[in-house]
Design an enzyme around this catalytic site. Structure first.
Site, PDB file in Angstrom:
ATOM      1  N   THR A  49     -52.367   4.519  42.655  1.00  0.00           N
ATOM      2  CA  THR A  49     -52.505   3.246  41.941  1.00  0.00           C
ATOM      3  C   THR A  49     -51.171   2.930  41.283  1.00  0.00           C
ATOM      4  O   THR A  49     -50.201   3.677  41.402  1.00  0.00           O
ATOM      5  CB  THR A  49     -53.609   3.319  40.872  1.00  0.00           C
ATOM      6  OG1 THR A  49     -53.127   4.091  39.749  1.00  0.00           O
ATOM      7  CG2 THR A  49     -54.875   3.963  41.423  1.00  0.00           C
ATOM      8  N   CYS A  50     -51.128   1.817  40.535  1.00  0.00           N
ATOM      9  CA  CYS A  50     -49.868   1.443  39.890  1.00  0.00           C
ATOM     10  C   CYS A  50     -49.470   2.433  38.802  1.00  0.00           C
ATOM     11  O   CYS A  50     -48.290   2.533  38.454  1.00  0.00           O
ATOM     12  CB  CYS A  50     -49.958   0.033  39.317  1.00  0.00           C
ATOM     13  SG  CYS A  50     -51.253  -0.197  38.087  1.00  0.00           S
ATOM     14  N   ARG A  52     -50.650   5.889  38.722  1.00  0.00           N
ATOM     15  CA  ARG A  52     -50.785   7.299  39.057  1.00  0.00           C
ATOM     16  C   ARG A  52     -50.786   7.499  40.575  1.00  0.00           C
ATOM     17  O   ARG A  52     -51.220   6.616  41.338  1.00  0.00           O
ATOM     18  CB  ARG A  52     -52.071   7.896  38.472  1.00  0.00           C
ATOM     19  CG  ARG A  52     -53.366   7.410  39.089  1.00  0.00           C
ATOM     20  CD  ARG A  52     -54.584   8.026  38.418  1.00  0.00           C
ATOM     21  NE  ARG A  52     -54.657   7.585  37.030  1.00  0.00           N
ATOM     22  CZ  ARG A  52     -54.477   8.381  35.982  1.00  0.00           C
ATOM     23  NH1 ARG A  52     -54.222   9.663  36.147  1.00  0.00           N
ATOM     24  NH2 ARG A  52     -54.559   7.908  34.750  1.00  0.00           N
ATOM     25  N   SER A 107     -56.417   6.386  31.527  1.00  0.00           N
ATOM     26  CA  SER A 107     -55.737   5.165  31.954  1.00  0.00           C
ATOM     27  C   SER A 107     -54.728   4.702  30.909  1.00  0.00           C
ATOM     28  O   SER A 107     -54.821   5.061  29.732  1.00  0.00           O
ATOM     29  CB  SER A 107     -56.758   4.046  32.201  1.00  0.00           C
ATOM     30  OG  SER A 107     -57.624   4.378  33.256  1.00  0.00           O
ATOM     31  N   GLU A 112     -60.482   0.365  30.922  1.00  0.00           N
ATOM     32  CA  GLU A 112     -60.298  -0.591  32.022  1.00  0.00           C
ATOM     33  C   GLU A 112     -61.217  -0.225  33.183  1.00  0.00           C
ATOM     34  O   GLU A 112     -61.544   0.940  33.397  1.00  0.00           O
ATOM     35  CB  GLU A 112     -58.827  -0.634  32.443  1.00  0.00           C
ATOM     36  CG  GLU A 112     -58.228   0.687  32.905  1.00  0.00           C
ATOM     37  CD  GLU A 112     -58.357   0.902  34.401  1.00  0.00           C
ATOM     38  OE1 GLU A 112     -58.793  -0.034  35.086  1.00  0.00           O
ATOM     39  OE2 GLU A 112     -58.040   2.008  34.866  1.00  0.00           O
ATOM     40  N   GLN A 114     -60.904  -0.974  36.637  1.00  0.00           N
ATOM     41  CA  GLN A 114     -60.437  -0.932  38.024  1.00  0.00           C
ATOM     42  C   GLN A 114     -60.409   0.469  38.612  1.00  0.00           C
ATOM     43  O   GLN A 114     -60.582   0.647  39.814  1.00  0.00           O
ATOM     44  CB  GLN A 114     -59.033  -1.538  38.112  1.00  0.00           C
ATOM     45  CG  GLN A 114     -59.016  -3.049  38.091  1.00  0.00           C
ATOM     46  CD  GLN A 114     -57.616  -3.581  38.365  1.00  0.00           C
ATOM     47  OE1 GLN A 114     -56.702  -3.369  37.581  1.00  0.00           O
ATOM     48  NE2 GLN A 114     -57.452  -4.258  39.468  1.00  0.00           N
ATOM     49  N   GLY A 187     -47.524 -14.591  42.824  1.00  0.00           N
ATOM     50  CA  GLY A 187     -48.530 -13.723  43.442  1.00  0.00           C
ATOM     51  C   GLY A 187     -49.891 -14.373  43.324  1.00  0.00           C
ATOM     52  O   GLY A 187     -50.164 -15.093  42.354  1.00  0.00           O
ATOM     53  N   GLY A 189     -52.965 -12.541  44.244  1.00  0.00           N
ATOM     54  CA  GLY A 189     -53.990 -11.527  44.445  1.00  0.00           C
ATOM     55  C   GLY A 189     -54.924 -11.418  43.257  1.00  0.00           C
ATOM     56  O   GLY A 189     -54.977 -12.288  42.385  1.00  0.00           O
ATOM     57  N   MET A 191     -54.963  -9.323  40.630  1.00  0.00           N
ATOM     58  CA  MET A 191     -54.316  -9.234  39.325  1.00  0.00           C
ATOM     59  C   MET A 191     -53.807 -10.590  38.871  1.00  0.00           C
ATOM     60  O   MET A 191     -53.896 -10.939  37.683  1.00  0.00           O
ATOM     61  CB  MET A 191     -53.165  -8.224  39.381  1.00  0.00           C
ATOM     62  CG  MET A 191     -53.610  -6.791  39.487  1.00  0.00           C
ATOM     63  SD  MET A 191     -54.402  -6.199  37.968  1.00  0.00           S
ATOM     64  CE  MET A 191     -52.983  -6.040  36.911  1.00  0.00           C
TER      65      MET A 191
END
Length: 434
Positions: A49-50, A52, A107, A112, A114, A187, A189, A191
């Site tokens: 993930t962004c 980890r 996190s 969170e 996600q 962007g 998407g 997010m």
């Protein structure tokens, strides 16, 4: 066999390192297929993930496997081996870490939502590539259940913020008011949509959306009465913006001093805030050196998250208690797994012998009725169960202890068990019954 996790996250590595280890789903699948050819790791799941990148593994020989995996990941990331970025946890500590990750306690933003879907996705990729079996299937399903339980039984997600809402809060902290701000979202998407929603909720009147796929930009802009900007015109709009929030999937910098810098010369003293919530990063940190430009990346958001920190800390303690309970239950469930192959072999051999003797008995007693055959079969099953009860209890009791290997060898020697897993078909060992 040892359960282990090797990884790095927002606590151990800055974003410029994490982005090198951020792998797409296709890359994750490719890495798992590569590990499938490495006999020392029969099971593995890669979570990327962004914030980890973590490889969960069942390992035959940790002393060989861990250095191999470190070198492999560093090579694939294009990063020289940097051991200080990685953490390596085994056994119970590995399970505890996974459960904390699934519960969002580890996190960047506690609570969170996600991360649980990201774990499910990583687990599905591992299963699709044949890299999970009994141990990881059991642990990953339990981790997902623990994550759901924590969110259900605590208020850890109550009024929680996300990376996108933290980015908007950061913009408010800087400008104070969004109603007159010229805002560009780069962007289109998930997010970006979350960010746009938070911007509107916090007072933004109009936002501009730009994306390489203009149809996607239009679709997102229409949801919030915004304006879609063709990607070719994005830099011109960026030069007019007060705030630019970027969240693309580009593998390289989208905004740089070279492509954006020349367009900022006419801004005079008007500041430009760039908030980069993408990993890999969208914004070249060199833009920070330009007058009037301030760049924030995902690591900078930690200072603005969660205004109700005391409340969330209390809920986190409740979540930790749930995790401790679930670990205890899982340890009891897994305790006999390492002894299980011997127990299965013993049961299979006894059943093979019982069926062999029963078959010969029925040949010598051809006039038995079906009911009589059923009763005799049931009696021999009960005898088998009674005979196996004490050996099975003894093996179950030593599973996971220092006596385990000794008992395994003793059972194999005593009952002539075939550890290779072949059928017990050597009839020379079975005494004729006449």
């Amino acid at each position: 066999m040892q359960l282990a996790v090797l990884g790095l996250n927002h606590k151990t590595a800055p974003v410029e390192i994490r982005e090198r280890f951020n792998f797409t789903n296709d890359r994750v699948a490719s890495i798992l297929r590569r590990l499938r050819n490495y006999d020392n790791i029969p099971e593995a799941m890669l979570l990327s993930t962004c914030n980890r990148t973590e490889l969960y593994m069942v390992i035959e020989n940790p002393h060989e496997a861990i250095p191999f995996v470190k070198r492999l990941l560093a090579h694939l990331a294009g990063e020289h081996y940097k051991g200080e970025y990685f953490y390596n946890l085994t056994g119970t500590l590995c399970v505890q870490h996974l459960f904390r990750v699934a519960s969002s306690l580890d996190s960047l933003i506690i609570g969170e939502g996600q991360i649980l879907s990201q774990i499910k996705n990583a687990y599905q990729i591992a299963r699709n590539n044949g890299m999970t079996d009994t141990i990881l299937n059991t642990i990953m399903n339990k981790a997902i259940a623990v994550g759901k339980r924590v969110r259900t039984e605590t208020k850890i997600a109550f009024s929680s913020v996300s990376v996108s809402s933290a980015a908007v809060d950061l913009a408010i902290n800087i400008l104070g008011d969004l109603t007159t701000a010229n805002i560009l979202v780069v962007g289109a998407g998930h997010m970006s949509e979350l960010t746009a929603r938070h911007l509107i909720d916090k007072g933004a009147k109009t936002i501009f959306v730009s994306n390489r796929n203009f149809d996607h930009a239009q679709e997102l802009a229409e949801k919030f009465n915004g304006t879609a900007i063709p990607y070719q015109q994005m830099f011109k709009q960026a030069a007019q913006a007060d705030i630019i929030i970027t969240s693309t999937g580009a593998p390289h910098y989208v905004l740089t001093a070279e492509n954006l810098g020349p367009l900022l010369t006419n801004r005079k003293a008007r500041p430009l805030i760039l908030i980069d919530i993408a990993v890999p990063r969208d914004v070249d940190p060199a833009l920070n050196d330009m007058q009037g430009v301030t760049v924030y990346n995902i690591d900078d958001l930690e200072n603005v998250v969660d205004v109700n920190k005391n409340f969330r800390t209390h809920e986190a303690k409740v979540a930790e208690q749930i995790i401790a309970e679930e670990i205890a239950a899982l340890k009891e469930r897994l305790r006999y797994y390492t002894m299980r192959p011997v127990m299965v072999q013993l049961h299979d051999k006894m059943n093979f012998l019982r069926q062999k003797v029963l078959k010969k008995a029925f040949i010598k007693l051809p006039n038995l009725t079906d009911e009589e055959r059923r009763i005799i079969d049931l009696m021999t099953q009960r005898l088998e169960h009674k005979f196996l009860r004490e050996p099975m209890k003894a093996m179950n009791a030593v599973a996971g202890t220092s006596e385990e290997e000794r008992y395994k060898q003793m059972m194999c020697d005593l009952f002539l068990l075939n550890e290779s897993g072949e059928e017990f078909g050597d009839e020379s060992r079975i005494e004729d019954w006449d």
